[in-house]
Motif scaffolding. Sequence first.
Motif, PDB file in Angstrom:
ATOM      1  N   PHE A 106       0.848  -1.192   0.000  1.00  0.00           N
ATOM      2  CA  PHE A 106       0.000   0.000   0.000  1.00  0.00           C
ATOM      3  C   PHE A 106       0.886   1.246   0.000  1.00  0.00           C
ATOM      4  O   PHE A 106       0.683   2.172  -0.790  1.00  0.00           O
ATOM      5  N   ASN A 191     -16.033  -1.840  -2.482  1.00  0.00           N
ATOM      6  CA  ASN A 191     -15.385  -2.958  -3.148  1.00  0.00           C
ATOM      7  C   ASN A 191     -15.248  -4.081  -2.133  1.00  0.00           C
ATOM      8  O   ASN A 191     -14.571  -3.938  -1.130  1.00  0.00           O
TER       9      ASN A 191
ATOM     10  N   PHE B 177      -1.305 -14.494  -4.008  1.00  0.00           N
ATOM     11  CA  PHE B 177      -1.317 -13.157  -3.423  1.00  0.00           C
ATOM     12  C   PHE B 177      -0.111 -12.320  -3.838  1.00  0.00           C
ATOM     13  O   PHE B 177      -0.036 -11.143  -3.487  1.00  0.00           O
ATOM     14  N   ALA B 178       0.831 -12.913  -4.541  1.00  0.00           N
ATOM     15  CA  ALA B 178       1.990 -12.142  -5.004  1.00  0.00           C
ATOM     16  C   ALA B 178       1.578 -11.352  -6.247  1.00  0.00           C
ATOM     17  O   ALA B 178       0.859 -11.868  -7.090  1.00  0.00           O
ATOM     18  N   PRO B 179       2.039 -10.116  -6.347  1.00  0.00           N
ATOM     19  CA  PRO B 179       1.608  -9.294  -7.490  1.00  0.00           C
ATOM     20  C   PRO B 179       2.413  -9.594  -8.744  1.00  0.00           C
ATOM     21  O   PRO B 179       3.061  -8.731  -9.297  1.00  0.00           O
ATOM     22  N   VAL B 193      -5.127 -12.594  -6.384  1.00  0.00           N
ATOM     23  CA  VAL B 193      -5.735 -11.606  -5.493  1.00  0.00           C
ATOM     24  C   VAL B 193      -4.689 -10.530  -5.250  1.00  0.00           C
ATOM     25  O   VAL B 193      -3.623 -10.802  -4.722  1.00  0.00           O
ATOM     26  N   ASN B 194      -5.001  -9.335  -5.687  1.00  0.00           N
ATOM     27  CA  ASN B 194      -4.046  -8.238  -5.559  1.00  0.00           C
ATOM     28  C   ASN B 194      -4.677  -7.125  -4.746  1.00  0.00           C
ATOM     29  O   ASN B 194      -5.470  -6.322  -5.247  1.00  0.00           O
ATOM     30  N   LEU B 195      -4.336  -7.085  -3.479  1.00  0.00           N
ATOM     31  CA  LEU B 195      -5.003  -6.167  -2.567  1.00  0.00           C
ATOM     32  C   LEU B 195      -4.716  -4.708  -2.897  1.00  0.00           C
ATOM     33  O   LEU B 195      -5.598  -3.855  -2.766  1.00  0.00           O
ATOM     34  N   SER B 196      -3.501  -4.410  -3.356  1.00  0.00           N
ATOM     35  CA  SER B 196      -3.200  -3.024  -3.736  1.00  0.00           C
ATOM     36  C   SER B 196      -4.097  -2.576  -4.880  1.00  0.00           C
ATOM     37  O   SER B 196      -4.637  -1.473  -4.865  1.00  0.00           O
ATOM     38  N   ASP B 197      -4.259  -3.438  -5.860  1.00  0.00           N
ATOM     39  CA  ASP B 197      -5.132  -3.098  -6.984  1.00  0.00           C
ATOM     40  C   ASP B 197      -6.553  -2.843  -6.506  1.00  0.00           C
ATOM     41  O   ASP B 197      -7.217  -1.916  -6.960  1.00  0.00           O
ATOM     42  N   GLU B 198      -7.007  -3.685  -5.598  1.00  0.00           N
ATOM     43  CA  GLU B 198      -8.378  -3.546  -5.119  1.00  0.00           C
ATOM     44  C   GLU B 198      -8.567  -2.205  -4.409  1.00  0.00           C
ATOM     45  O   GLU B 198      -9.547  -1.497  -4.653  1.00  0.00           O
ATOM     46  N   LEU B 199      -7.597  -1.872  -3.568  1.00  0.00           N
ATOM     47  CA  LEU B 199      -7.694  -0.602  -2.848  1.00  0.00           C
ATOM     48  C   LEU B 199      -7.563   0.565  -3.818  1.00  0.00           C
ATOM     49  O   LEU B 199      -8.323   1.537  -3.763  1.00  0.00           O
ATOM     50  N   GLU B 200      -6.623   0.415  -4.737  1.00  0.00           N
ATOM     51  CA  GLU B 200      -6.400   1.495  -5.684  1.00  0.00           C
ATOM     52  C   GLU B 200      -7.636   1.737  -6.560  1.00  0.00           C
ATOM     53  O   GLU B 200      -7.951   2.869  -6.909  1.00  0.00           O
TER      54      GLU B 200
END
Lengths: 224, 224
Positions: A106, A191, B177-179, B193-200
């Motif tokens: 992040f 989301n 989970f690795a980008p 699953v890319n959490l940064s992408d989801e947040l972004e």
Amino acid sequence: MKQITKYVIKNSLKRIFLYRACLVRLRMMGVERVFSYTLGNETGVTPDQVRKDFSEFSIKGNKRGGYEIDELLSTMESIFHRNKDHNIVLVGMGNMGQSLSKYSRFVQRNMNIVATFDIDPFKQKMRSDIPVYTMNRLKEIIDRFKVKVAIVAVPEISAQEVTDELIRHGIKGIINFAPVLLKVPPEIVVNNVNLSDELESVIYYVHNLLKADGQKNIEYYTRL
Amino acid sequence: MKQITKYVIKNSLKRIFLYRACLVRLRMMGVERVFSYTLGNETGVTPDQVRKDFSEFSIKGNKRGGYEIDELLSTMESIFHRNKDHNIVLVGMGNMGQSLSKYSRFVQRNMNIVATFDIDPFKQKMRSDIPVYTMNRLKEIIDRFKVKVAIVAVPEISAQEVTDELIRHGIKGIINFAPVLLKVPPEIVVNNVNLSDELESVIYYVHNLLKADGQKNIEYYTRL
DNA sequence: CGTATTTTGTGATTTGTTTCACATCAAAAT
DNA sequence: ATTTTGATGTGAAACAAATCACAAAATACG
């Protein structure tokens, strides 16, 4: 006027994320320009699709020289508002919340969790780089840091309540890790990330692929 | 023959997950039957869509009487192979890996992480309910527990290597989970699953919604 | 018992997305 | 300078998904 409004990342936008990740990697490897063919190969997308996607976001290349990576990346940065920093709050310092609060990617992308919140006073004494506050300091922090986006990582039971409070204090976008469908006004972006569903869908696909025995039985899943 | 094959959960399947979550909740509240209208309302989906989805999965209701929730749920269980337990391995006991190893919702849905792996011998001494092994015991565990699905939560740099090893030892499905985009044979299922992408993406939507000022400018995102 | 009502199930239609095909342009080669 | 080559950019065509509309069935009711 609360209602259920789930927004789902459009595929073309998902692919733009994909391209960007790939471009960053290529750039670090010293590559300076790409063709739609190269980028497509690298990301598992057809070159046509790459060009169509770029066209949708008005990204231009050079008729024969392809795309300059630096230029592409800076165009994408401005599309994603990455020029400026984004302050985030995180509610719920349980198992998942703690992990998210330490998630370094992040920060790498200018998304800073400025504060976290938990009702449990015990959590507030936890040693952590990011302060853990009680919920009654929510408004103060949101105002001070001009926070627009929140991460909800509280138990299912309190997710709606927390969401209501966040919205009341000015939050416009939420990424929700609780397995509930939040009811929010239509202008609020939610989301949902449901890790169990994600894992379960892999199991589902594996079983149905195995049944179909090697033959690609693309019936219940699609290629991005 | 390695290649990039990303499978994306088909929308209809995503909605089935949604319906199920909702039905479980309704059932707990004592509700016994639903209509496509009710369920749609509760999940933010049109009743037509609900019926179309059920039709795709050959789920039948009673004309006029709607759907019996218990029956619906048990049909869904069998669709999702939830009758039996599923053994999972987790590779990478860093920040995210540790959190996933404690994620109780996996267990609630019969998805058991039987072992975790990490190259760091220090991690292996960690107190944890689930054993932490070195990578060289991977094959042994996969065979013993008949594991088909793995969670990859290692750093970007080693994700491909780990993936290759998992597949070599018989893993058929991966949640990553690795980008990075993993290169795998076509019969292997990968869910990224890319959490940064989801947040972004939330940040992106918030900015573009705010610009459009309340007016629902559904241009770069779609409603599920 | 038959008619009215309500809800499912699914073809037909519309809307959205991806792929195709080719005109267009820029660079390289002759 | 002209031709050839190789890439982009984008309408048109094909494909996929969502919505509409209505027949069919089950129940309620007079």
